[in-house]
Design an enzyme around this catalytic site. Structure first.
Site, PDB file in Angstrom:
ATOM      1  N   LYS A  53       0.841  -1.203   0.000  1.00 34.38           N
ATOM      2  CA  LYS A  53       0.000   0.000   0.000  1.00 34.38           C
ATOM      3  C   LYS A  53       0.876   1.254   0.000  1.00 34.38           C
ATOM      4  O   LYS A  53       0.631   2.202  -0.747  1.00 34.38           O
ATOM      5  CB  LYS A  53      -0.954  -0.019   1.212  1.00 34.38           C
ATOM      6  CG  LYS A  53      -2.067  -1.045   1.039  1.00 34.38           C
ATOM      7  CD  LYS A  53      -2.838  -1.317   2.321  1.00 34.38           C
ATOM      8  CE  LYS A  53      -3.814  -2.477   2.072  1.00 34.38           C
ATOM      9  NZ  LYS A  53      -4.511  -2.920   3.290  1.00 34.38           N
ATOM     10  N   GLN A  97      -4.379  -1.624   9.578  1.00 35.59           N
ATOM     11  CA  GLN A  97      -4.361  -2.957   8.987  1.00 35.59           C
ATOM     12  C   GLN A  97      -4.963  -3.980   9.951  1.00 35.59           C
ATOM     13  O   GLN A  97      -4.581  -4.037  11.117  1.00 35.59           O
ATOM     14  CB  GLN A  97      -2.912  -3.337   8.619  1.00 35.59           C
ATOM     15  CG  GLN A  97      -2.786  -4.642   7.862  1.00 35.59           C
ATOM     16  CD  GLN A  97      -3.453  -4.595   6.490  1.00 35.59           C
ATOM     17  OE1 GLN A  97      -3.326  -3.639   5.751  1.00 35.59           O
ATOM     18  NE2 GLN A  97      -4.196  -5.655   6.168  1.00 35.59           N
ATOM     19  N   ASP A 120     -10.882   3.101   3.933  1.00 34.43           N
ATOM     20  CA  ASP A 120     -11.209   1.681   3.814  1.00 34.43           C
ATOM     21  C   ASP A 120     -12.731   1.490   3.734  1.00 34.43           C
ATOM     22  O   ASP A 120     -13.204   0.432   3.319  1.00 34.43           O
ATOM     23  CB  ASP A 120     -10.679   0.916   5.048  1.00 34.43           C
ATOM     24  CG  ASP A 120      -9.491   0.035   4.719  1.00 34.43           C
ATOM     25  OD1 ASP A 120      -9.239  -0.208   3.529  1.00 34.43           O
ATOM     26  OD2 ASP A 120      -8.816  -0.415   5.665  1.00 34.43           O
TER      27      ASP A 120
END
Ligand code: NAP
Length: 281
Positions: A53, A97, A120
């Site tokens: 990422k 994460q 997200d």
């Protein structure tokens, strides 16, 4: 019949080029899009995901910050770090994460991220925005699947779409996005009796289960669009999806490969969401 491949690598490249242009335009106006990625603990798979990422940000003109913490990080300290990033004008997207160590409540952490920075799209508010069709951040994997389906040129409106899997991060938002695109949607899950009964009627099938061979050729309508979200290992240890690719490609009209289908699109849509977050501020 041999299905046409839906090439997630090529589509990603195209969308990422647009992302880089938008990022450059923002940077020229003094607002370089910034993504903060937080990793707690030393899960090896998570370490690879966050590295990819951050690398994708750097390659496309976005600013990125990777914050790594020991697995023993107290929940309160993580929440305080998120609060600081919420107030940081150089950061437009925040990603924590998953999975987190057991002593940290993941939903509490997700809800601590400002809605304006929830790239997200996992918070309850973002989920509500996805459900109601309000502007907001769509979860990256289903958002990428929509782009893959749209890239085929097959109209979604009026079609029957079946989603196999109902997780909050993939299956459910996928079903909502297809519904919003005017498909008639059926959601199958582990308690669905005879999934093939539904998929044989489907023009579009999205499989997000995490088990090999959930969808086989006898379950697919000829010409259907098949999107495979699954990530599994076959007997030789190679990456494979949930779909029996060799069999299904002989029946479907369009199919995503694994690897090279949904995978690259997930990070691509994270970049899109981050640039969009910076544009909105
Ligand atoms: P998840 O949270 O484990 O959800 C799996 C879903 O599949 C559940 O809804 C479960 O039903 C359903 N299911 C389990 N066994 C089934 C069966 N035999 N028949 C029908 N449905 C069944 O997984 P996820 O996070 O949604 O991820 C799904 C897969 O996609 C995984 O392989 C994951 O690694 C992959 N993935 C890939 C990407 C990417 O970027 N390529 C991103 C995210 C996920 P119940 O709800 O009834 O338990």
């Amino acid at each position: 019949m041999t299905a046409q491949l839906i090439d997630g690598v090529a589509l990603s490249r195209q969308i990422r080029a647009e992302v880089a242009q938008r990022a450059a335009a923002l940077t020229a106006r003094g607002r370089k899009p910034g993504l903060a990625v937080i990793l707690v603990g030393d899960d090896p798979a998570s370490a690879v995901y966050v590295r990819n990422k951050v690398k994708a940000c750097e390659e496309h003109g976005l600013h990125s910050v990777l914050e790594k913490y020991d697995a023993s990080l107290p929940e309160a300290e993580l929440l305080a770090r998120i609060a600081a990033l919420n107030n940081d004008p150089g950061i437009h997207g925040i990603l924590v994460q998953m999975p987190l160590p057991k002593h940290i409540n993941p939903q509490k952490v997700i809800e601590a991220i400002s809605t304006h920075k929830d790239v997200d799209g996992y918070s309850v508010l973002s989920a509500g925005e996805t459900m109601t069709g309000l502007p907001g951040f769509r979860p990256c994997t289903p958002y990428g699947c929509m782009k893959l389906i749209e890239s085929t040129g097959v109209p979604i409106k009026g079609k029957h779409a079946v989603v196999i899997g109902r997780s909050n991060t993939v299956g459910k938002p996928m079903a909502l996005l297809l519904l919003q695109a005017n498909a008639t949607v059926t959601v199958c899950h582990s308690a669905t009796a005879d999934i093939g009964r539904f998929t044989r009627e489907a023009d579009i099938v999205v499989v997000a289960v995490g088990r090999r061979n959930v969808l086989t050729a006898d379950m697919v309508k000829p010409g259907a669009v098949v999107v495979d979200v699954g990530m599994n290992r076959n007997d030789e240890g190679k990456l494979c999806g949930d779909v029996d690719f060799a069999g299904v490609k002989e029946v479907a009209g369009w199919i995503t490969p694994v690897p090279g289908g949904v995978g690259p699109m997930t990070i691509t849509m994270l970049l899109v969401n981050t640039v969009e977050a910076a544009e909105r501020m």
